[in-house]
Motif scaffolding. Structure first.
Motif, mmCIF file in Angstrom:
data_model
loop_
_atom_site.group_PDB
_atom_site.id
_atom_site.type_symbol
_atom_site.label_atom_id
_atom_site.label_comp_id
_atom_site.label_asym_id
_atom_site.label_seq_id
_atom_site.Cartn_x
_atom_site.Cartn_y
_atom_site.Cartn_z
ATOM 1 N N MET A 1 0.824 -1.192 0.000
ATOM 2 C CA MET A 1 0.000 0.000 0.000
ATOM 3 C C MET A 1 0.868 1.255 0.000
ATOM 4 O O MET A 1 1.892 1.290 0.635
ATOM 5 C CB MET A 1 -0.892 -0.006 1.230
ATOM 6 N N ARG A 2 0.389 2.279 -0.695
ATOM 7 C CA ARG A 2 1.131 3.534 -0.798
ATOM 8 C C ARG A 2 0.910 4.387 0.453
ATOM 9 O O ARG A 2 -0.153 4.380 1.032
ATOM 10 C CB ARG A 2 0.668 4.313 -2.019
ATOM 11 N N SER A 3 1.918 5.148 0.796
ATOM 12 C CA SER A 3 1.773 6.054 1.932
ATOM 13 C C SER A 3 1.599 7.500 1.474
ATOM 14 O O SER A 3 1.296 8.367 2.274
ATOM 15 C CB SER A 3 2.990 5.941 2.847
ATOM 16 N N THR A 4 1.806 7.771 0.175
ATOM 17 C CA THR A 4 1.624 9.128 -0.335
ATOM 18 C C THR A 4 0.367 9.201 -1.182
ATOM 19 O O THR A 4 -0.096 8.202 -1.725
ATOM 20 C CB THR A 4 2.835 9.549 -1.195
ATOM 21 N N ARG A 5 -0.174 10.390 -1.294
ATOM 22 C CA ARG A 5 -1.358 10.599 -2.119
ATOM 23 C C ARG A 5 -0.937 10.764 -3.568
ATOM 24 O O ARG A 5 0.100 11.362 -3.845
ATOM 25 C CB ARG A 5 -2.102 11.823 -1.617
ATOM 26 N N ILE A 6 -1.712 10.229 -4.478
ATOM 27 C CA ILE A 6 -1.385 10.371 -5.892
ATOM 28 C C ILE A 6 -2.494 11.119 -6.622
ATOM 29 O O ILE A 6 -3.642 11.162 -6.175
ATOM 30 C CB ILE A 6 -1.086 9.020 -6.572
ATOM 31 N N SER A 7 -2.120 11.699 -7.761
ATOM 32 C CA SER A 7 -3.071 12.510 -8.506
ATOM 33 C C SER A 7 -3.170 12.117 -9.974
ATOM 34 O O SER A 7 -4.054 12.625 -10.672
ATOM 35 C CB SER A 7 -2.672 13.986 -8.419
ATOM 36 N N GLU A 8 -2.266 11.239 -10.455
ATOM 37 C CA GLU A 8 -2.328 10.868 -11.864
ATOM 38 C C GLU A 8 -1.747 9.485 -12.089
ATOM 39 O O GLU A 8 -1.014 8.955 -11.239
ATOM 40 C CB GLU A 8 -1.621 11.886 -12.746
ATOM 41 N N HIS A 9 -2.096 8.930 -13.241
ATOM 42 C CA HIS A 9 -1.598 7.603 -13.601
ATOM 43 C C HIS A 9 -1.520 7.520 -15.122
ATOM 44 O O HIS A 9 -2.395 8.020 -15.827
ATOM 45 C CB HIS A 9 -2.528 6.518 -13.069
ATOM 46 N N ARG A 10 -0.466 6.873 -15.606
ATOM 47 C CA ARG A 10 -0.306 6.647 -17.045
ATOM 48 C C ARG A 10 -0.435 5.155 -17.305
ATOM 49 O O ARG A 10 0.218 4.347 -16.656
ATOM 50 C CB ARG A 10 1.051 7.147 -17.538
ATOM 51 N N LEU A 11 -1.280 4.816 -18.260
ATOM 52 C CA LEU A 11 -1.540 3.435 -18.619
ATOM 53 C C LEU A 11 -1.207 3.240 -20.091
ATOM 54 O O LEU A 11 -1.664 4.027 -20.930
ATOM 55 C CB LEU A 11 -3.019 3.113 -18.355
ATOM 56 N N ARG A 12 -0.394 2.243 -20.403
ATOM 57 C CA ARG A 12 -0.081 1.920 -21.801
ATOM 58 C C ARG A 12 -1.019 0.814 -22.248
ATOM 59 O O ARG A 12 -1.263 -0.138 -21.522
ATOM 60 C CB ARG A 12 1.365 1.470 -21.936
ATOM 61 N N ARG A 13 -1.494 0.925 -23.473
ATOM 62 C CA ARG A 13 -2.470 -0.019 -23.991
ATOM 63 C C ARG A 13 -2.268 -0.231 -25.484
ATOM 64 O O ARG A 13 -1.628 0.568 -26.142
ATOM 65 C CB ARG A 13 -3.872 0.541 -23.727
ATOM 66 N N ARG A 14 -2.872 -1.288 -25.999
ATOM 67 C CA ARG A 14 -2.841 -1.578 -27.433
ATOM 68 C C ARG A 14 -4.284 -1.715 -27.924
ATOM 69 O O ARG A 14 -5.113 -2.322 -27.258
ATOM 70 C CB ARG A 14 -2.083 -2.874 -27.701
ATOM 71 N N VAL A 15 -4.573 -1.176 -29.098
ATOM 72 C CA VAL A 15 -5.914 -1.265 -29.671
ATOM 73 C C VAL A 15 -6.197 -2.716 -30.058
ATOM 74 O O VAL A 15 -5.413 -3.357 -30.752
ATOM 75 C CB VAL A 15 -6.067 -0.351 -30.906
ATOM 76 N N GLN A 16 -7.328 -3.214 -29.600
ATOM 77 C CA GLN A 16 -7.784 -4.561 -29.929
ATOM 78 C C GLN A 16 -8.723 -4.497 -31.141
ATOM 79 O O GLN A 16 -9.374 -3.475 -31.382
ATOM 80 C CB GLN A 16 -8.514 -5.173 -28.735
ATOM 81 N N PHE A 17 -8.814 -5.604 -31.883
ATOM 82 C CA PHE A 17 -9.622 -5.627 -33.102
ATOM 83 C C PHE A 17 -11.086 -5.282 -32.837
ATOM 84 O O PHE A 17 -11.716 -4.559 -33.611
ATOM 85 C CB PHE A 17 -9.510 -7.000 -33.786
ATOM 86 N N HIS A 18 -11.640 -5.773 -31.740
ATOM 87 C CA HIS A 18 -13.061 -5.525 -31.464
ATOM 88 C C HIS A 18 -13.351 -4.066 -31.093
ATOM 89 O O HIS A 18 -14.518 -3.680 -30.984
ATOM 90 C CB HIS A 18 -13.574 -6.465 -30.354
ATOM 91 N N GLU A 19 -12.322 -3.236 -30.947
ATOM 92 C CA GLU A 19 -12.506 -1.827 -30.612
ATOM 93 C C GLU A 19 -12.610 -0.930 -31.842
ATOM 94 O O GLU A 19 -12.938 0.249 -31.716
ATOM 95 C CB GLU A 19 -11.353 -1.349 -29.725
ATOM 96 N N VAL A 20 -12.326 -1.482 -33.025
ATOM 97 C CA VAL A 20 -12.355 -0.654 -34.238
ATOM 98 C C VAL A 20 -13.686 -0.794 -34.954
ATOM 99 O O VAL A 20 -14.369 -1.811 -34.858
ATOM 100 C CB VAL A 20 -11.179 -0.972 -35.194
#
Length: 145
Positions: A1-20
């Motif tokens: 568990m984190r002890s500091t507060r966070i305000s943002e997050h970066r997520l890497r992803r790849r486009v899946q065929f069913h999303e187009v």
């Protein structure tokens, strides 16, 4: 568990065929799902859950929007940056930027409100649980809550 507060997050992803769509680009509706996926990852990184077991609160979306600058296609890798723009006693406003390398793909916003989900009672806005307040915070330089 984190002890500091966070305000943002970066997520890497790849486009899946069913999303187009039939034009071969990501259908606009998926961008809202991407933003929500990044939101849940932000909460997990902070050590909290957006739907903790044994609680009677939920965080429905009350406002969302996206502006699109460039398309994404099947197999494209992209980043989703979600940032808490503001937090009030009962709501959180997020801003989201989706990029592919240096190219801005889309920008969006989302507002969620903490509500009571007690059985037999209508939903009503309630204060965000203290455990969440202790882990999340608005990004530095963001608008006031």
């Amino acid at each position: 568990m984190r002890s500091t507060r966070i305000s943002e997050h970066r997520l890497r992803r790849r486009v899946q065929f069913h999303e187009v769509d039939s034009a071969g680009i990501v259908h606009f509706s998926w961008f809202f799902r991407y933003m929500q996926e990044a939101e849940h990852a932000l909460w997990r990184e902070a050590g909290v859950s957006i739907r903790p077991a044994g609680t009677e609160v939920a965080f429905p979306r009350v406002s969302t929007s996206f502006d699109f600058q460039a398309p994404l296609r099947f197999e494209d890798e992209f980043d989703i940056l979600i940032r808490i723009a503001s937090m009030s006693e009962k709501s959180i406003r997020y801003v989201c930027t989706i990029t592919q390398g240096e190219t801005r793909i889309a920008t969006g916003t989302m507002v969620v409100v903490c509500v009571s989900t007690k059985p037999g009672q209508p939903m009503k806005a309630v204060p965000i649980p203290q455990a969440v307040v202790e882990r999340l915070t608005a990004a530095p330089g963001s608008e006031a809550s």
